[in-house]
Design a protein around this motif. Sequence first.
Motif, PDB file in Angstrom:
ATOM      1  N   ASP A  43       0.832  -1.213   0.000  1.00 51.05           N
ATOM      2  CA  ASP A  43       0.000   0.000   0.000  1.00 51.05           C
ATOM      3  C   ASP A  43       0.863   1.259   0.000  1.00 51.05           C
ATOM      4  O   ASP A  43       0.627   2.196  -0.755  1.00 51.05           O
ATOM      5  N   ARG A  44       1.859   1.277   0.850  1.00 56.64           N
ATOM      6  CA  ARG A  44       2.752   2.442   0.900  1.00 56.64           C
ATOM      7  C   ARG A  44       3.592   2.532  -0.369  1.00 56.64           C
ATOM      8  O   ARG A  44       3.914   3.624  -0.822  1.00 56.64           O
ATOM      9  N   LEU A  45       3.937   1.367  -0.921  1.00 62.24           N
ATOM     10  CA  LEU A  45       4.686   1.357  -2.181  1.00 62.24           C
ATOM     11  C   LEU A  45       3.862   2.018  -3.283  1.00 62.24           C
ATOM     12  O   LEU A  45       4.381   2.815  -4.065  1.00 62.24           O
ATOM     13  N   ALA A  46       2.571   1.717  -3.333  1.00 63.04           N
ATOM     14  CA  ALA A  46       1.697   2.338  -4.335  1.00 63.04           C
ATOM     15  C   ALA A  46       1.668   3.852  -4.150  1.00 63.04           C
ATOM     16  O   ALA A  46       1.700   4.604  -5.135  1.00 63.04           O
ATOM     17  N   ASN A  47       1.635   4.330  -2.903  1.00 63.70           N
ATOM     18  CA  ASN A  47       1.662   5.777  -2.647  1.00 63.70           C
ATOM     19  C   ASN A  47       2.977   6.388  -3.100  1.00 63.70           C
ATOM     20  O   ASN A  47       3.008   7.478  -3.672  1.00 63.70           O
ATOM     21  N   ASP A  82       5.259   9.809 -10.021  1.00 61.79           N
ATOM     22  CA  ASP A  82       4.543  10.216 -11.222  1.00 61.79           C
ATOM     23  C   ASP A  82       4.852  11.659 -11.614  1.00 61.79           C
ATOM     24  O   ASP A  82       4.824  12.009 -12.781  1.00 61.79           O
ATOM     25  N   HIS A  83       5.169  12.498 -10.677  1.00 61.06           N
ATOM     26  CA  HIS A  83       5.397  13.913 -10.969  1.00 61.06           C
ATOM     27  C   HIS A  83       6.686  14.155 -11.748  1.00 61.06           C
ATOM     28  O   HIS A  83       6.921  15.265 -12.193  1.00 61.06           O
ATOM     29  N   LEU A  84       7.503  13.127 -11.924  1.00 60.38           N
ATOM     30  CA  LEU A  84       8.755  13.299 -12.666  1.00 60.38           C
ATOM     31  C   LEU A  84       8.555  13.184 -14.176  1.00 60.38           C
ATOM     32  O   LEU A  84       9.486  13.355 -14.941  1.00 60.38           O
ATOM     33  N   GLY A  85       7.347  12.869 -14.599  1.00 60.54           N
ATOM     34  CA  GLY A  85       7.075  12.773 -16.025  1.00 60.54           C
ATOM     35  C   GLY A  85       7.376  11.418 -16.633  1.00 60.54           C
ATOM     36  O   GLY A  85       7.315  11.255 -17.839  1.00 60.54           O
ATOM     37  N   GLU A  86       7.713  10.449 -15.808  1.00 60.04           N
ATOM     38  CA  GLU A  86       7.965   9.097 -16.311  1.00 60.04           C
ATOM     39  C   GLU A  86       6.661   8.464 -16.781  1.00 60.04           C
ATOM     40  O   GLU A  86       5.589   8.763 -16.258  1.00 60.04           O
ATOM     41  N   LEU A  87       6.748   7.594 -17.759  1.00 59.58           N
ATOM     42  CA  LEU A  87       5.595   6.819 -18.219  1.00 59.58           C
ATOM     43  C   LEU A  87       5.766   5.399 -17.693  1.00 59.58           C
ATOM     44  O   LEU A  87       6.646   4.668 -18.146  1.00 59.58           O
ATOM     45  N   PHE A  88       4.934   5.025 -16.730  1.00 62.24           N
ATOM     46  CA  PHE A  88       5.057   3.697 -16.132  1.00 62.24           C
ATOM     47  C   PHE A  88       3.711   3.241 -15.592  1.00 62.24           C
ATOM     48  O   PHE A  88       2.783   4.043 -15.419  1.00 62.24           O
ATOM     49  N   GLN A  89       3.611   1.954 -15.330  1.00 63.86           N
ATOM     50  CA  GLN A  89       2.486   1.392 -14.602  1.00 63.86           C
ATOM     51  C   GLN A  89       2.955   0.132 -13.890  1.00 63.86           C
ATOM     52  O   GLN A  89       3.871  -0.539 -14.346  1.00 63.86           O
ATOM     53  N   VAL A  90       2.317  -0.127 -12.744  1.00 66.83           N
ATOM     54  CA  VAL A  90       2.675  -1.273 -11.913  1.00 66.83           C
ATOM     55  C   VAL A  90       1.398  -2.030 -11.592  1.00 66.83           C
ATOM     56  O   VAL A  90       0.405  -1.437 -11.168  1.00 66.83           O
ATOM     57  N   PHE A  91       1.436  -3.335 -11.808  1.00 68.39           N
ATOM     58  CA  PHE A  91       0.301  -4.204 -11.539  1.00 68.39           C
ATOM     59  C   PHE A  91       0.608  -5.088 -10.341  1.00 68.39           C
ATOM     60  O   PHE A  91       1.716  -5.620 -10.222  1.00 68.39           O
ATOM     61  N   GLY A  92      -0.379  -5.236  -9.463  1.00 70.08           N
ATOM     62  CA  GLY A  92      -0.222  -6.005  -8.245  1.00 70.08           C
ATOM     63  C   GLY A  92      -0.301  -7.504  -8.462  1.00 70.08           C
ATOM     64  O   GLY A  92      -0.444  -7.995  -9.586  1.00 70.08           O
ATOM     65  N   PRO A  93      -0.261  -8.258  -7.346  1.00 78.87           N
ATOM     66  CA  PRO A  93      -0.241  -9.722  -7.411  1.00 78.87           C
ATOM     67  C   PRO A  93      -1.447 -10.334  -8.128  1.00 78.87           C
ATOM     68  O   PRO A  93      -1.336 -11.379  -8.760  1.00 78.87           O
ATOM     69  N   GLN A  94      -2.626  -9.713  -8.021  1.00 76.30           N
ATOM     70  CA  GLN A  94      -3.824 -10.240  -8.686  1.00 76.30           C
ATOM     71  C   GLN A  94      -4.078  -9.570 -10.038  1.00 76.30           C
ATOM     72  O   GLN A  94      -5.160  -9.714 -10.611  1.00 76.30           O
ATOM     73  N   GLY A  95      -3.126  -8.831 -10.537  1.00 73.55           N
ATOM     74  CA  GLY A  95      -3.276  -8.154 -11.822  1.00 73.55           C
ATOM     75  C   GLY A  95      -3.947  -6.803 -11.725  1.00 73.55           C
ATOM     76  O   GLY A  95      -4.234  -6.175 -12.743  1.00 73.55           O
ATOM     77  N   GLU A  96      -4.201  -6.332 -10.506  1.00 73.36           N
ATOM     78  CA  GLU A  96      -4.827  -5.021 -10.337  1.00 73.36           C
ATOM     79  C   GLU A  96      -3.797  -3.922 -10.565  1.00 73.36           C
ATOM     80  O   GLU A  96      -2.624  -4.094 -10.274  1.00 73.36           O
ATOM     81  N   LEU A  97      -4.274  -2.806 -11.073  1.00 70.14           N
ATOM     82  CA  LEU A  97      -3.398  -1.668 -11.325  1.00 70.14           C
ATOM     83  C   LEU A  97      -3.079  -0.994 -10.002  1.00 70.14           C
ATOM     84  O   LEU A  97      -3.964  -0.468  -9.334  1.00 70.14           O
ATOM     85  N   MET A  98      -1.823  -1.007  -9.608  1.00 72.34           N
ATOM     86  CA  MET A  98      -1.394  -0.354  -8.363  1.00 72.34           C
ATOM     87  C   MET A  98      -1.085   1.114  -8.595  1.00 72.34           C
ATOM     88  O   MET A  98      -1.409   1.954  -7.771  1.00 72.34           O
ATOM     89  N   ALA A  99      -0.420   1.407  -9.691  1.00 72.80           N
ATOM     90  CA  ALA A  99      -0.028   2.785  -9.991  1.00 72.80           C
ATOM     91  C   ALA A  99       0.136   2.932 -11.501  1.00 72.80           C
ATOM     92  O   ALA A  99       0.596   2.018 -12.177  1.00 72.80           O
TER      93      ALA A  99
END
Length: 161
Positions: free
Chosen positions: A68-72, A78-95
């Motif tokens: 949870d804290r990792l997702a925060n 995100d404010h650095l302008g990077e293009l990324f996404q992270v998916f959790g253990p069940q395939g849910e979008l974390m960030a």
Amino acid sequence: MNRLSARSLRTRLTVWYCCVLALVALTLAGASRWALAVSLDHALDQSLRYRLIGLYGFINDNKYAGLDRLANRLRELDHLGELFQVFGPQGELMAQSDGLARHHVSTQPPPDPGAGMVFRRAGTPRFPVRMATQRIYVDGQPLIIEVADPERKFEGVLTEF
């Protein structure tokens, strides 16, 4: 009559030579453009590889805080302008970065990349991106991380070529 025959043969050879030369020039131009496109894709993939390694390092440095804290923390990144996404253990979008969200890049988990990095094309027709995907483990739980870069980044190079 003999002279007309010689001109005709000379003309035919000249036309044949010009056609062969034009074919060779077109083949060379096409092969050069293809080689340049492959080289630019390779450069884009190398850049994505390093950015994926950087994202993995950031996650690894912050993994002790819990998912949870990792997702925060990822949302702060995100404010650095990077293009990324992270998916959790069940395939849910974390960030997901604002840049990908703004351009409506899919929030569905990508195909499982296995043990290595996988490069693929994604995005929308108006915002095509090249993505690098990797599965990592945080506290024994699998996460899928992706970084992206716009494909149009090198479009001007190919257009000018």
